[in-house]
Every structure is written in C-alpha cells, then in structure tokens.
Design a protein around this motif. Structure first.
Motif, PDB file in Angstrom:
ATOM      1  N   LYS A  94      36.937 132.206  81.748  1.00  0.00           N
ATOM      2  CA  LYS A  94      37.032 130.829  82.392  1.00  0.00           C
ATOM      3  C   LYS A  94      38.140 129.915  81.898  1.00  0.00           C
ATOM      4  N   MET A 123      29.711 134.234  80.923  1.00  0.00           N
ATOM      5  CA  MET A 123      29.094 135.068  80.292  1.00  0.00           C
ATOM      6  C   MET A 123      27.227 134.800  80.426  1.00  0.00           C
ATOM      7  N   ARG A 124      27.156 133.784  80.810  1.00  0.00           N
ATOM      8  CA  ARG A 124      25.800 133.238  80.868  1.00  0.00           C
ATOM      9  C   ARG A 124      25.050 134.205  81.787  1.00  0.00           C
ATOM     10  N   HIS A 152      23.422 120.975  77.161  1.00  0.00           N
ATOM     11  CA  HIS A 152      24.865 121.783  76.639  1.00  0.00           C
ATOM     12  C   HIS A 152      25.328 120.899  75.679  1.00  0.00           C
ATOM     13  N   ASN A 154      27.857 120.807  72.121  1.00  0.00           N
ATOM     14  CA  ASN A 154      28.798 121.417  71.191  1.00  0.00           C
ATOM     15  C   ASN A 154      28.575 120.625  69.988  1.00  0.00           C
ATOM     16  N   GLU A 169      35.366 121.777  81.201  1.00  0.00           N
ATOM     17  CA  GLU A 169      35.569 123.165  80.056  1.00  0.00           C
ATOM     18  C   GLU A 169      33.938 123.437  79.623  1.00  0.00           C
ATOM     19  N   SER A 170      33.045 122.440  79.637  1.00  0.00           N
ATOM     20  CA  SER A 170      31.693 122.741  79.147  1.00  0.00           C
ATOM     21  C   SER A 170      30.538 122.790  80.199  1.00  0.00           C
ATOM     22  N   HIS A 173      30.277 125.732  82.831  1.00  0.00           N
ATOM     23  CA  HIS A 173      29.304 126.836  82.959  1.00  0.00           C
ATOM     24  C   HIS A 173      27.949 126.284  83.621  1.00  0.00           C
ATOM     25  N   TYR A 232      25.467 124.332  68.005  1.00  0.00           N
ATOM     26  CA  TYR A 232      25.585 124.603  69.460  1.00  0.00           C
ATOM     27  C   TYR A 232      24.391 124.881  69.830  1.00  0.00           C
ATOM     28  N   TRP A 269      29.559 128.976  70.755  1.00  0.00           N
ATOM     29  CA  TRP A 269      29.299 130.140  71.930  1.00  0.00           C
ATOM     30  C   TRP A 269      29.195 131.357  71.478  1.00  0.00           C
ATOM     31  N   TYR A 277      28.104 138.295  75.897  1.00  0.00           N
ATOM     32  CA  TYR A 277      29.594 138.726  75.884  1.00  0.00           C
ATOM     33  C   TYR A 277      29.741 140.363  75.912  1.00  0.00           C
TER      34      TYR A 277
HETATM   35  C1  ISE Z   1      33.776 126.322  75.542  1.00  0.00           C
HETATM   36  O1  ISE Z   1      35.024 126.276  76.153  1.00  0.00           O
HETATM   37  C2  ISE Z   1      33.212 127.465  76.235  1.00  0.00           C
HETATM   38  O2  ISE Z   1      33.443 128.089  77.379  1.00  0.00           O
HETATM   39  C3  ISE Z   1      31.870 127.357  75.917  1.00  0.00           C
HETATM   40  O3  ISE Z   1      30.990 128.650  76.394  1.00  0.00           O
HETATM   41  C4  ISE Z   1      31.063 126.069  76.238  1.00  0.00           C
HETATM   42  O4  ISE Z   1      29.709 126.188  75.886  1.00  0.00           O
HETATM   43  C5  ISE Z   1      31.808 125.152  75.426  1.00  0.00           C
HETATM   44  O5  ISE Z   1      31.060 123.874  75.602  1.00  0.00           O
HETATM   45  C6  ISE Z   1      33.193 124.988  75.756  1.00  0.00           C
HETATM   46  O6  ISE Z   1      33.769 124.218  74.935  1.00  0.00           O
END
Ligand code: ISE
Length: 344
Positions: A94, A123-124, A152, A154, A169-170, A173, A232, A269, A277
């Motif tokens: 993604k 992948m979740r 979520h 990071n 980006e986060s 998901h 994470y 992740w 994955y």
């Molecule tokens: C990262 O780019 C991802 O795709 C991770 O899966 C996600 O959990 C993370 O927050 C993103 O920064």
C-alpha cells in the motif's frame, strides 16, 4: 515453482525477499531491483538472486512469473500498470497510488485485461486476530456490530512528518480493515487534533482522534498516534449487540515477577505483523492469477478516496460526509466486502 521478482529492497522489500527466499513454498526468488545499487547488490548476493537495475526489465523477464512491488509509493501505479501490461500477477504494497485519481488508470487497465492481477498489501486481513474478529461478526456471535475502538501507535516518525501522512499512511490501515471486518462502507469522517506533546517537534499534530461513520451507522474511533515513544501498538475492539471481540496482545508470553507483570512489545509493523505478511504472501503465491487475494485495486482506490476525505476533515476541522463512486462491475463485492466467508 513460481519465479518471483521484487522491486524495492528497502525495509519492506527486503523483508518480502527474505520471506520468499526462506519462508514460503512453491516459489523461488529470481530477481531484485532497486535504484540504490549498493543495497541491491548486497541483498541479491545474500539471497542468490539476480540484481536488475531496471524495473521494466525485471517485469519483462521470462523467469519472473509474478512481481512484488515494494518501491517508493509514488512509483506504485506505473509499476503495477507495467505488470498488468505484461500479464503478470502483482502484489503491491500500500498505497496503490498517492491519490484516489492516481488509482484510476490501474482500475481501468486491470478491468480491460479481464484478469484480477492486482493484490494490495493490506496485511491485517491476514492477521489471525483480525480474522477472528471478522469471524465473530460473520457467525453472529457478537450480534450486530455497533462500534469499533482502534488504537494505532507508532514508536516514532522522521522529522518533518505531517498529520496528513498519519492519515494516509497509518489510518489508511484502519480504513481498509474496518470495511473488511464489517462489509460496510465508510460515509463520513471527522478528525480531531489533540493537545501537542512537548516531545513532538516540528509542530506535528499528534495524536489525532479519527471518527469514522459507516453506511449502516457503525461508529469507529481511532487513536492515531505516531510518536507514542514506547513501541508499535495496534489494538482493535469490535462491539456488537450481543458481545465484543478484542485483539489479543501479539506477544503472548506474560512474564510475572515479584514486582511486575510484563509482555514484550514490537518496535514496528514488520515484527507485529510478521506472521500476517507470511500468510499474505503464501496465499498470493497459492492463488496467482486466479483472483486477487486480500485487498484488490478497488479497495486501494477506496482507501485512498477515504484517506483524502480524512485530510479534508483535518484541514477544515469539520465532519466530512461523502459518497463513493459506484464500484465497477469487474470488482465483484464477494471479492472483498462481506463475501460471506471470514477468509481473507
Ligand atoms: C507504515 O507505513 C505501515 O504501513 C504500517 O503498517 C503502519 O502501521 C504504520 O503506521 C505506517 O507508518
């Protein structure tokens, strides 16, 4: 044996390369490609794969039957289009494109090819915890879903990171996974920036509280927190009319001492979702060319569309309601949303 070529040998691409090399069956890692020659040569030598400096050549190689795209996000649509043109199944990390509009040429080319060649790396959908939540929705054991609470976090992000990136980006998901859990579309979004932490440099709004509303009225809250500091951490609890389902902690071992009870926490992740994955790539290899596994191009388009609405909601500080364009007939709903079975 399926010959696999991987474009991009950064963290994600290298992880996939080692996975195809050592942790999947029925496939052989044939070629790698990257714009960084040193990184490429080192990984190719480690895994005994051919180093290609040109992505088009990798895609066109006779011994490459299927391609994983894990290069920089802005290159994704062109690389995926090249795979479709070559008639080769592609698993793209993604996002499918940086904008919803950027996904449209992929949707058109894939439909024109008449084959479901594109799988997207959300992948979740392959995580056993999320699959169990989805099963509890599908078999009715939690009753009618009414709310989902998500976290979520990071550990950290680079300097100059923006709240728009937290969303695209986060939170993207959560956008994908709640559609998949519920078989329901998101119709409105609100984003509330919170108090800025002193430790947060560069004026990043973090955390954000994101509220999603679905067509059937399910309310979803997401604490999106990219400078959490300690590790994470992804959590999800789905609440239904008859019960609830919560993700367990991924590291199951609880260490109990006389003064504390503790459990490990992953740094990122790749650690947290490693088994997901593995399952994703194996499922992709097992079904190559028959259909997309997990998320497809349409899901990539929808997640980009909703993420853009989230950025507008953040900028305007207002609730943004929207309507998705109609789903093209090529992307049958049973492929992804509420198809009746809890499989990915
Ligand atoms: C990262 O780019 C991802 O795709 C991770 O899966 C996600 O959990 C993370 O927050 C993103 O920064």
């Amino acid at each position: 044996m399926v010959g696999v070529g991987i474009i991009g040998t950064g963290n994600m691409g290298a992880d996939h390369a080692r996975r195809v090399h050592a942790r999947t069956h029925g496939a052989r890692l044939v070629a790698l490609c990257d714009t960084d020659p040193g990184r490429l040569a080192a990984l190719a030598a480690e895994l005994g794969a051919r180093a290609e400096s040109d992505a088009a050549r990798l895609i066109g190689s006779a011994d490459v039957d299927a391609v994983i795209v894990a290069a920089a996000s802005e290159t994704h649509p062109d690389l995926v289009l090249a795979c479709i043109a070559a008639g080769k199944p592609v698993l793209c990390e993604k996002p499918l494109a940086l904008t919803a509009e950027g996904c449209l040429p992929v949707l058109e080319a894939e439909a024109a090819s008449g084959r479901h060649l594109v799988s997207l790396g959300y992948m979740r959908r392959f995580d056993s915890g999320y699959q169990a939540i989805r099963a509890a929705v599908h078999d009715g054991s939690v009753g009618i879903p009414v709310a989902i609470h998500c976290i979520h976090r990071n550990r950290t992000v680079p300097l100059g990171f923006t709240a728009a990136r937290t969303l695209s980006e986060s939170v993207v998901h959560e956008i994908d996974v709640v559609r998949w859990l519920l078989g329901d579309e998101i119709v409105a979004i609100t984003v509330l920036p919170g108090r800025r932490k002193r430790s947060t440099t560069g004026g990043l709004d973090d955390p954000l509280l994101v509220i999603l509303e679905t067509a059937s009225g399910v309310l979803i809250d997401v604490e999106a927190h990219v400078t959490a500091g300690y590790g994470y951490d992804v959590r999800c609890e789905l609440v239904g009319s008859a019960g609830y389902a919560t993700l367990g902690m991924p590291t199951a071992t609880l260490v109990n001492t006389s003064t504390a009870a503790s459990q490990g926490i992953t740094d990122d992740w790749l650690g947290r979702f490693g088994p997901a994955y593995d399952a994703e790539v194996q499922a992709w290899l097992d079904t190559l060319a028959d259909s997309a596994v997990g998320a497809n191009s349409w899901d990539g388009y929808v997640s980009a569309f909703v993420a853009a609405a989230a950025v507008r909601a953040l900028d305007s500080r207002e609730r943004v309601a929207f309507e998705l364009p109609p789903r093209p007939a090529f992307y049958d709903p049973s492929d992804d949303l509420g198809g009746g079975s809890p499989s990915p």
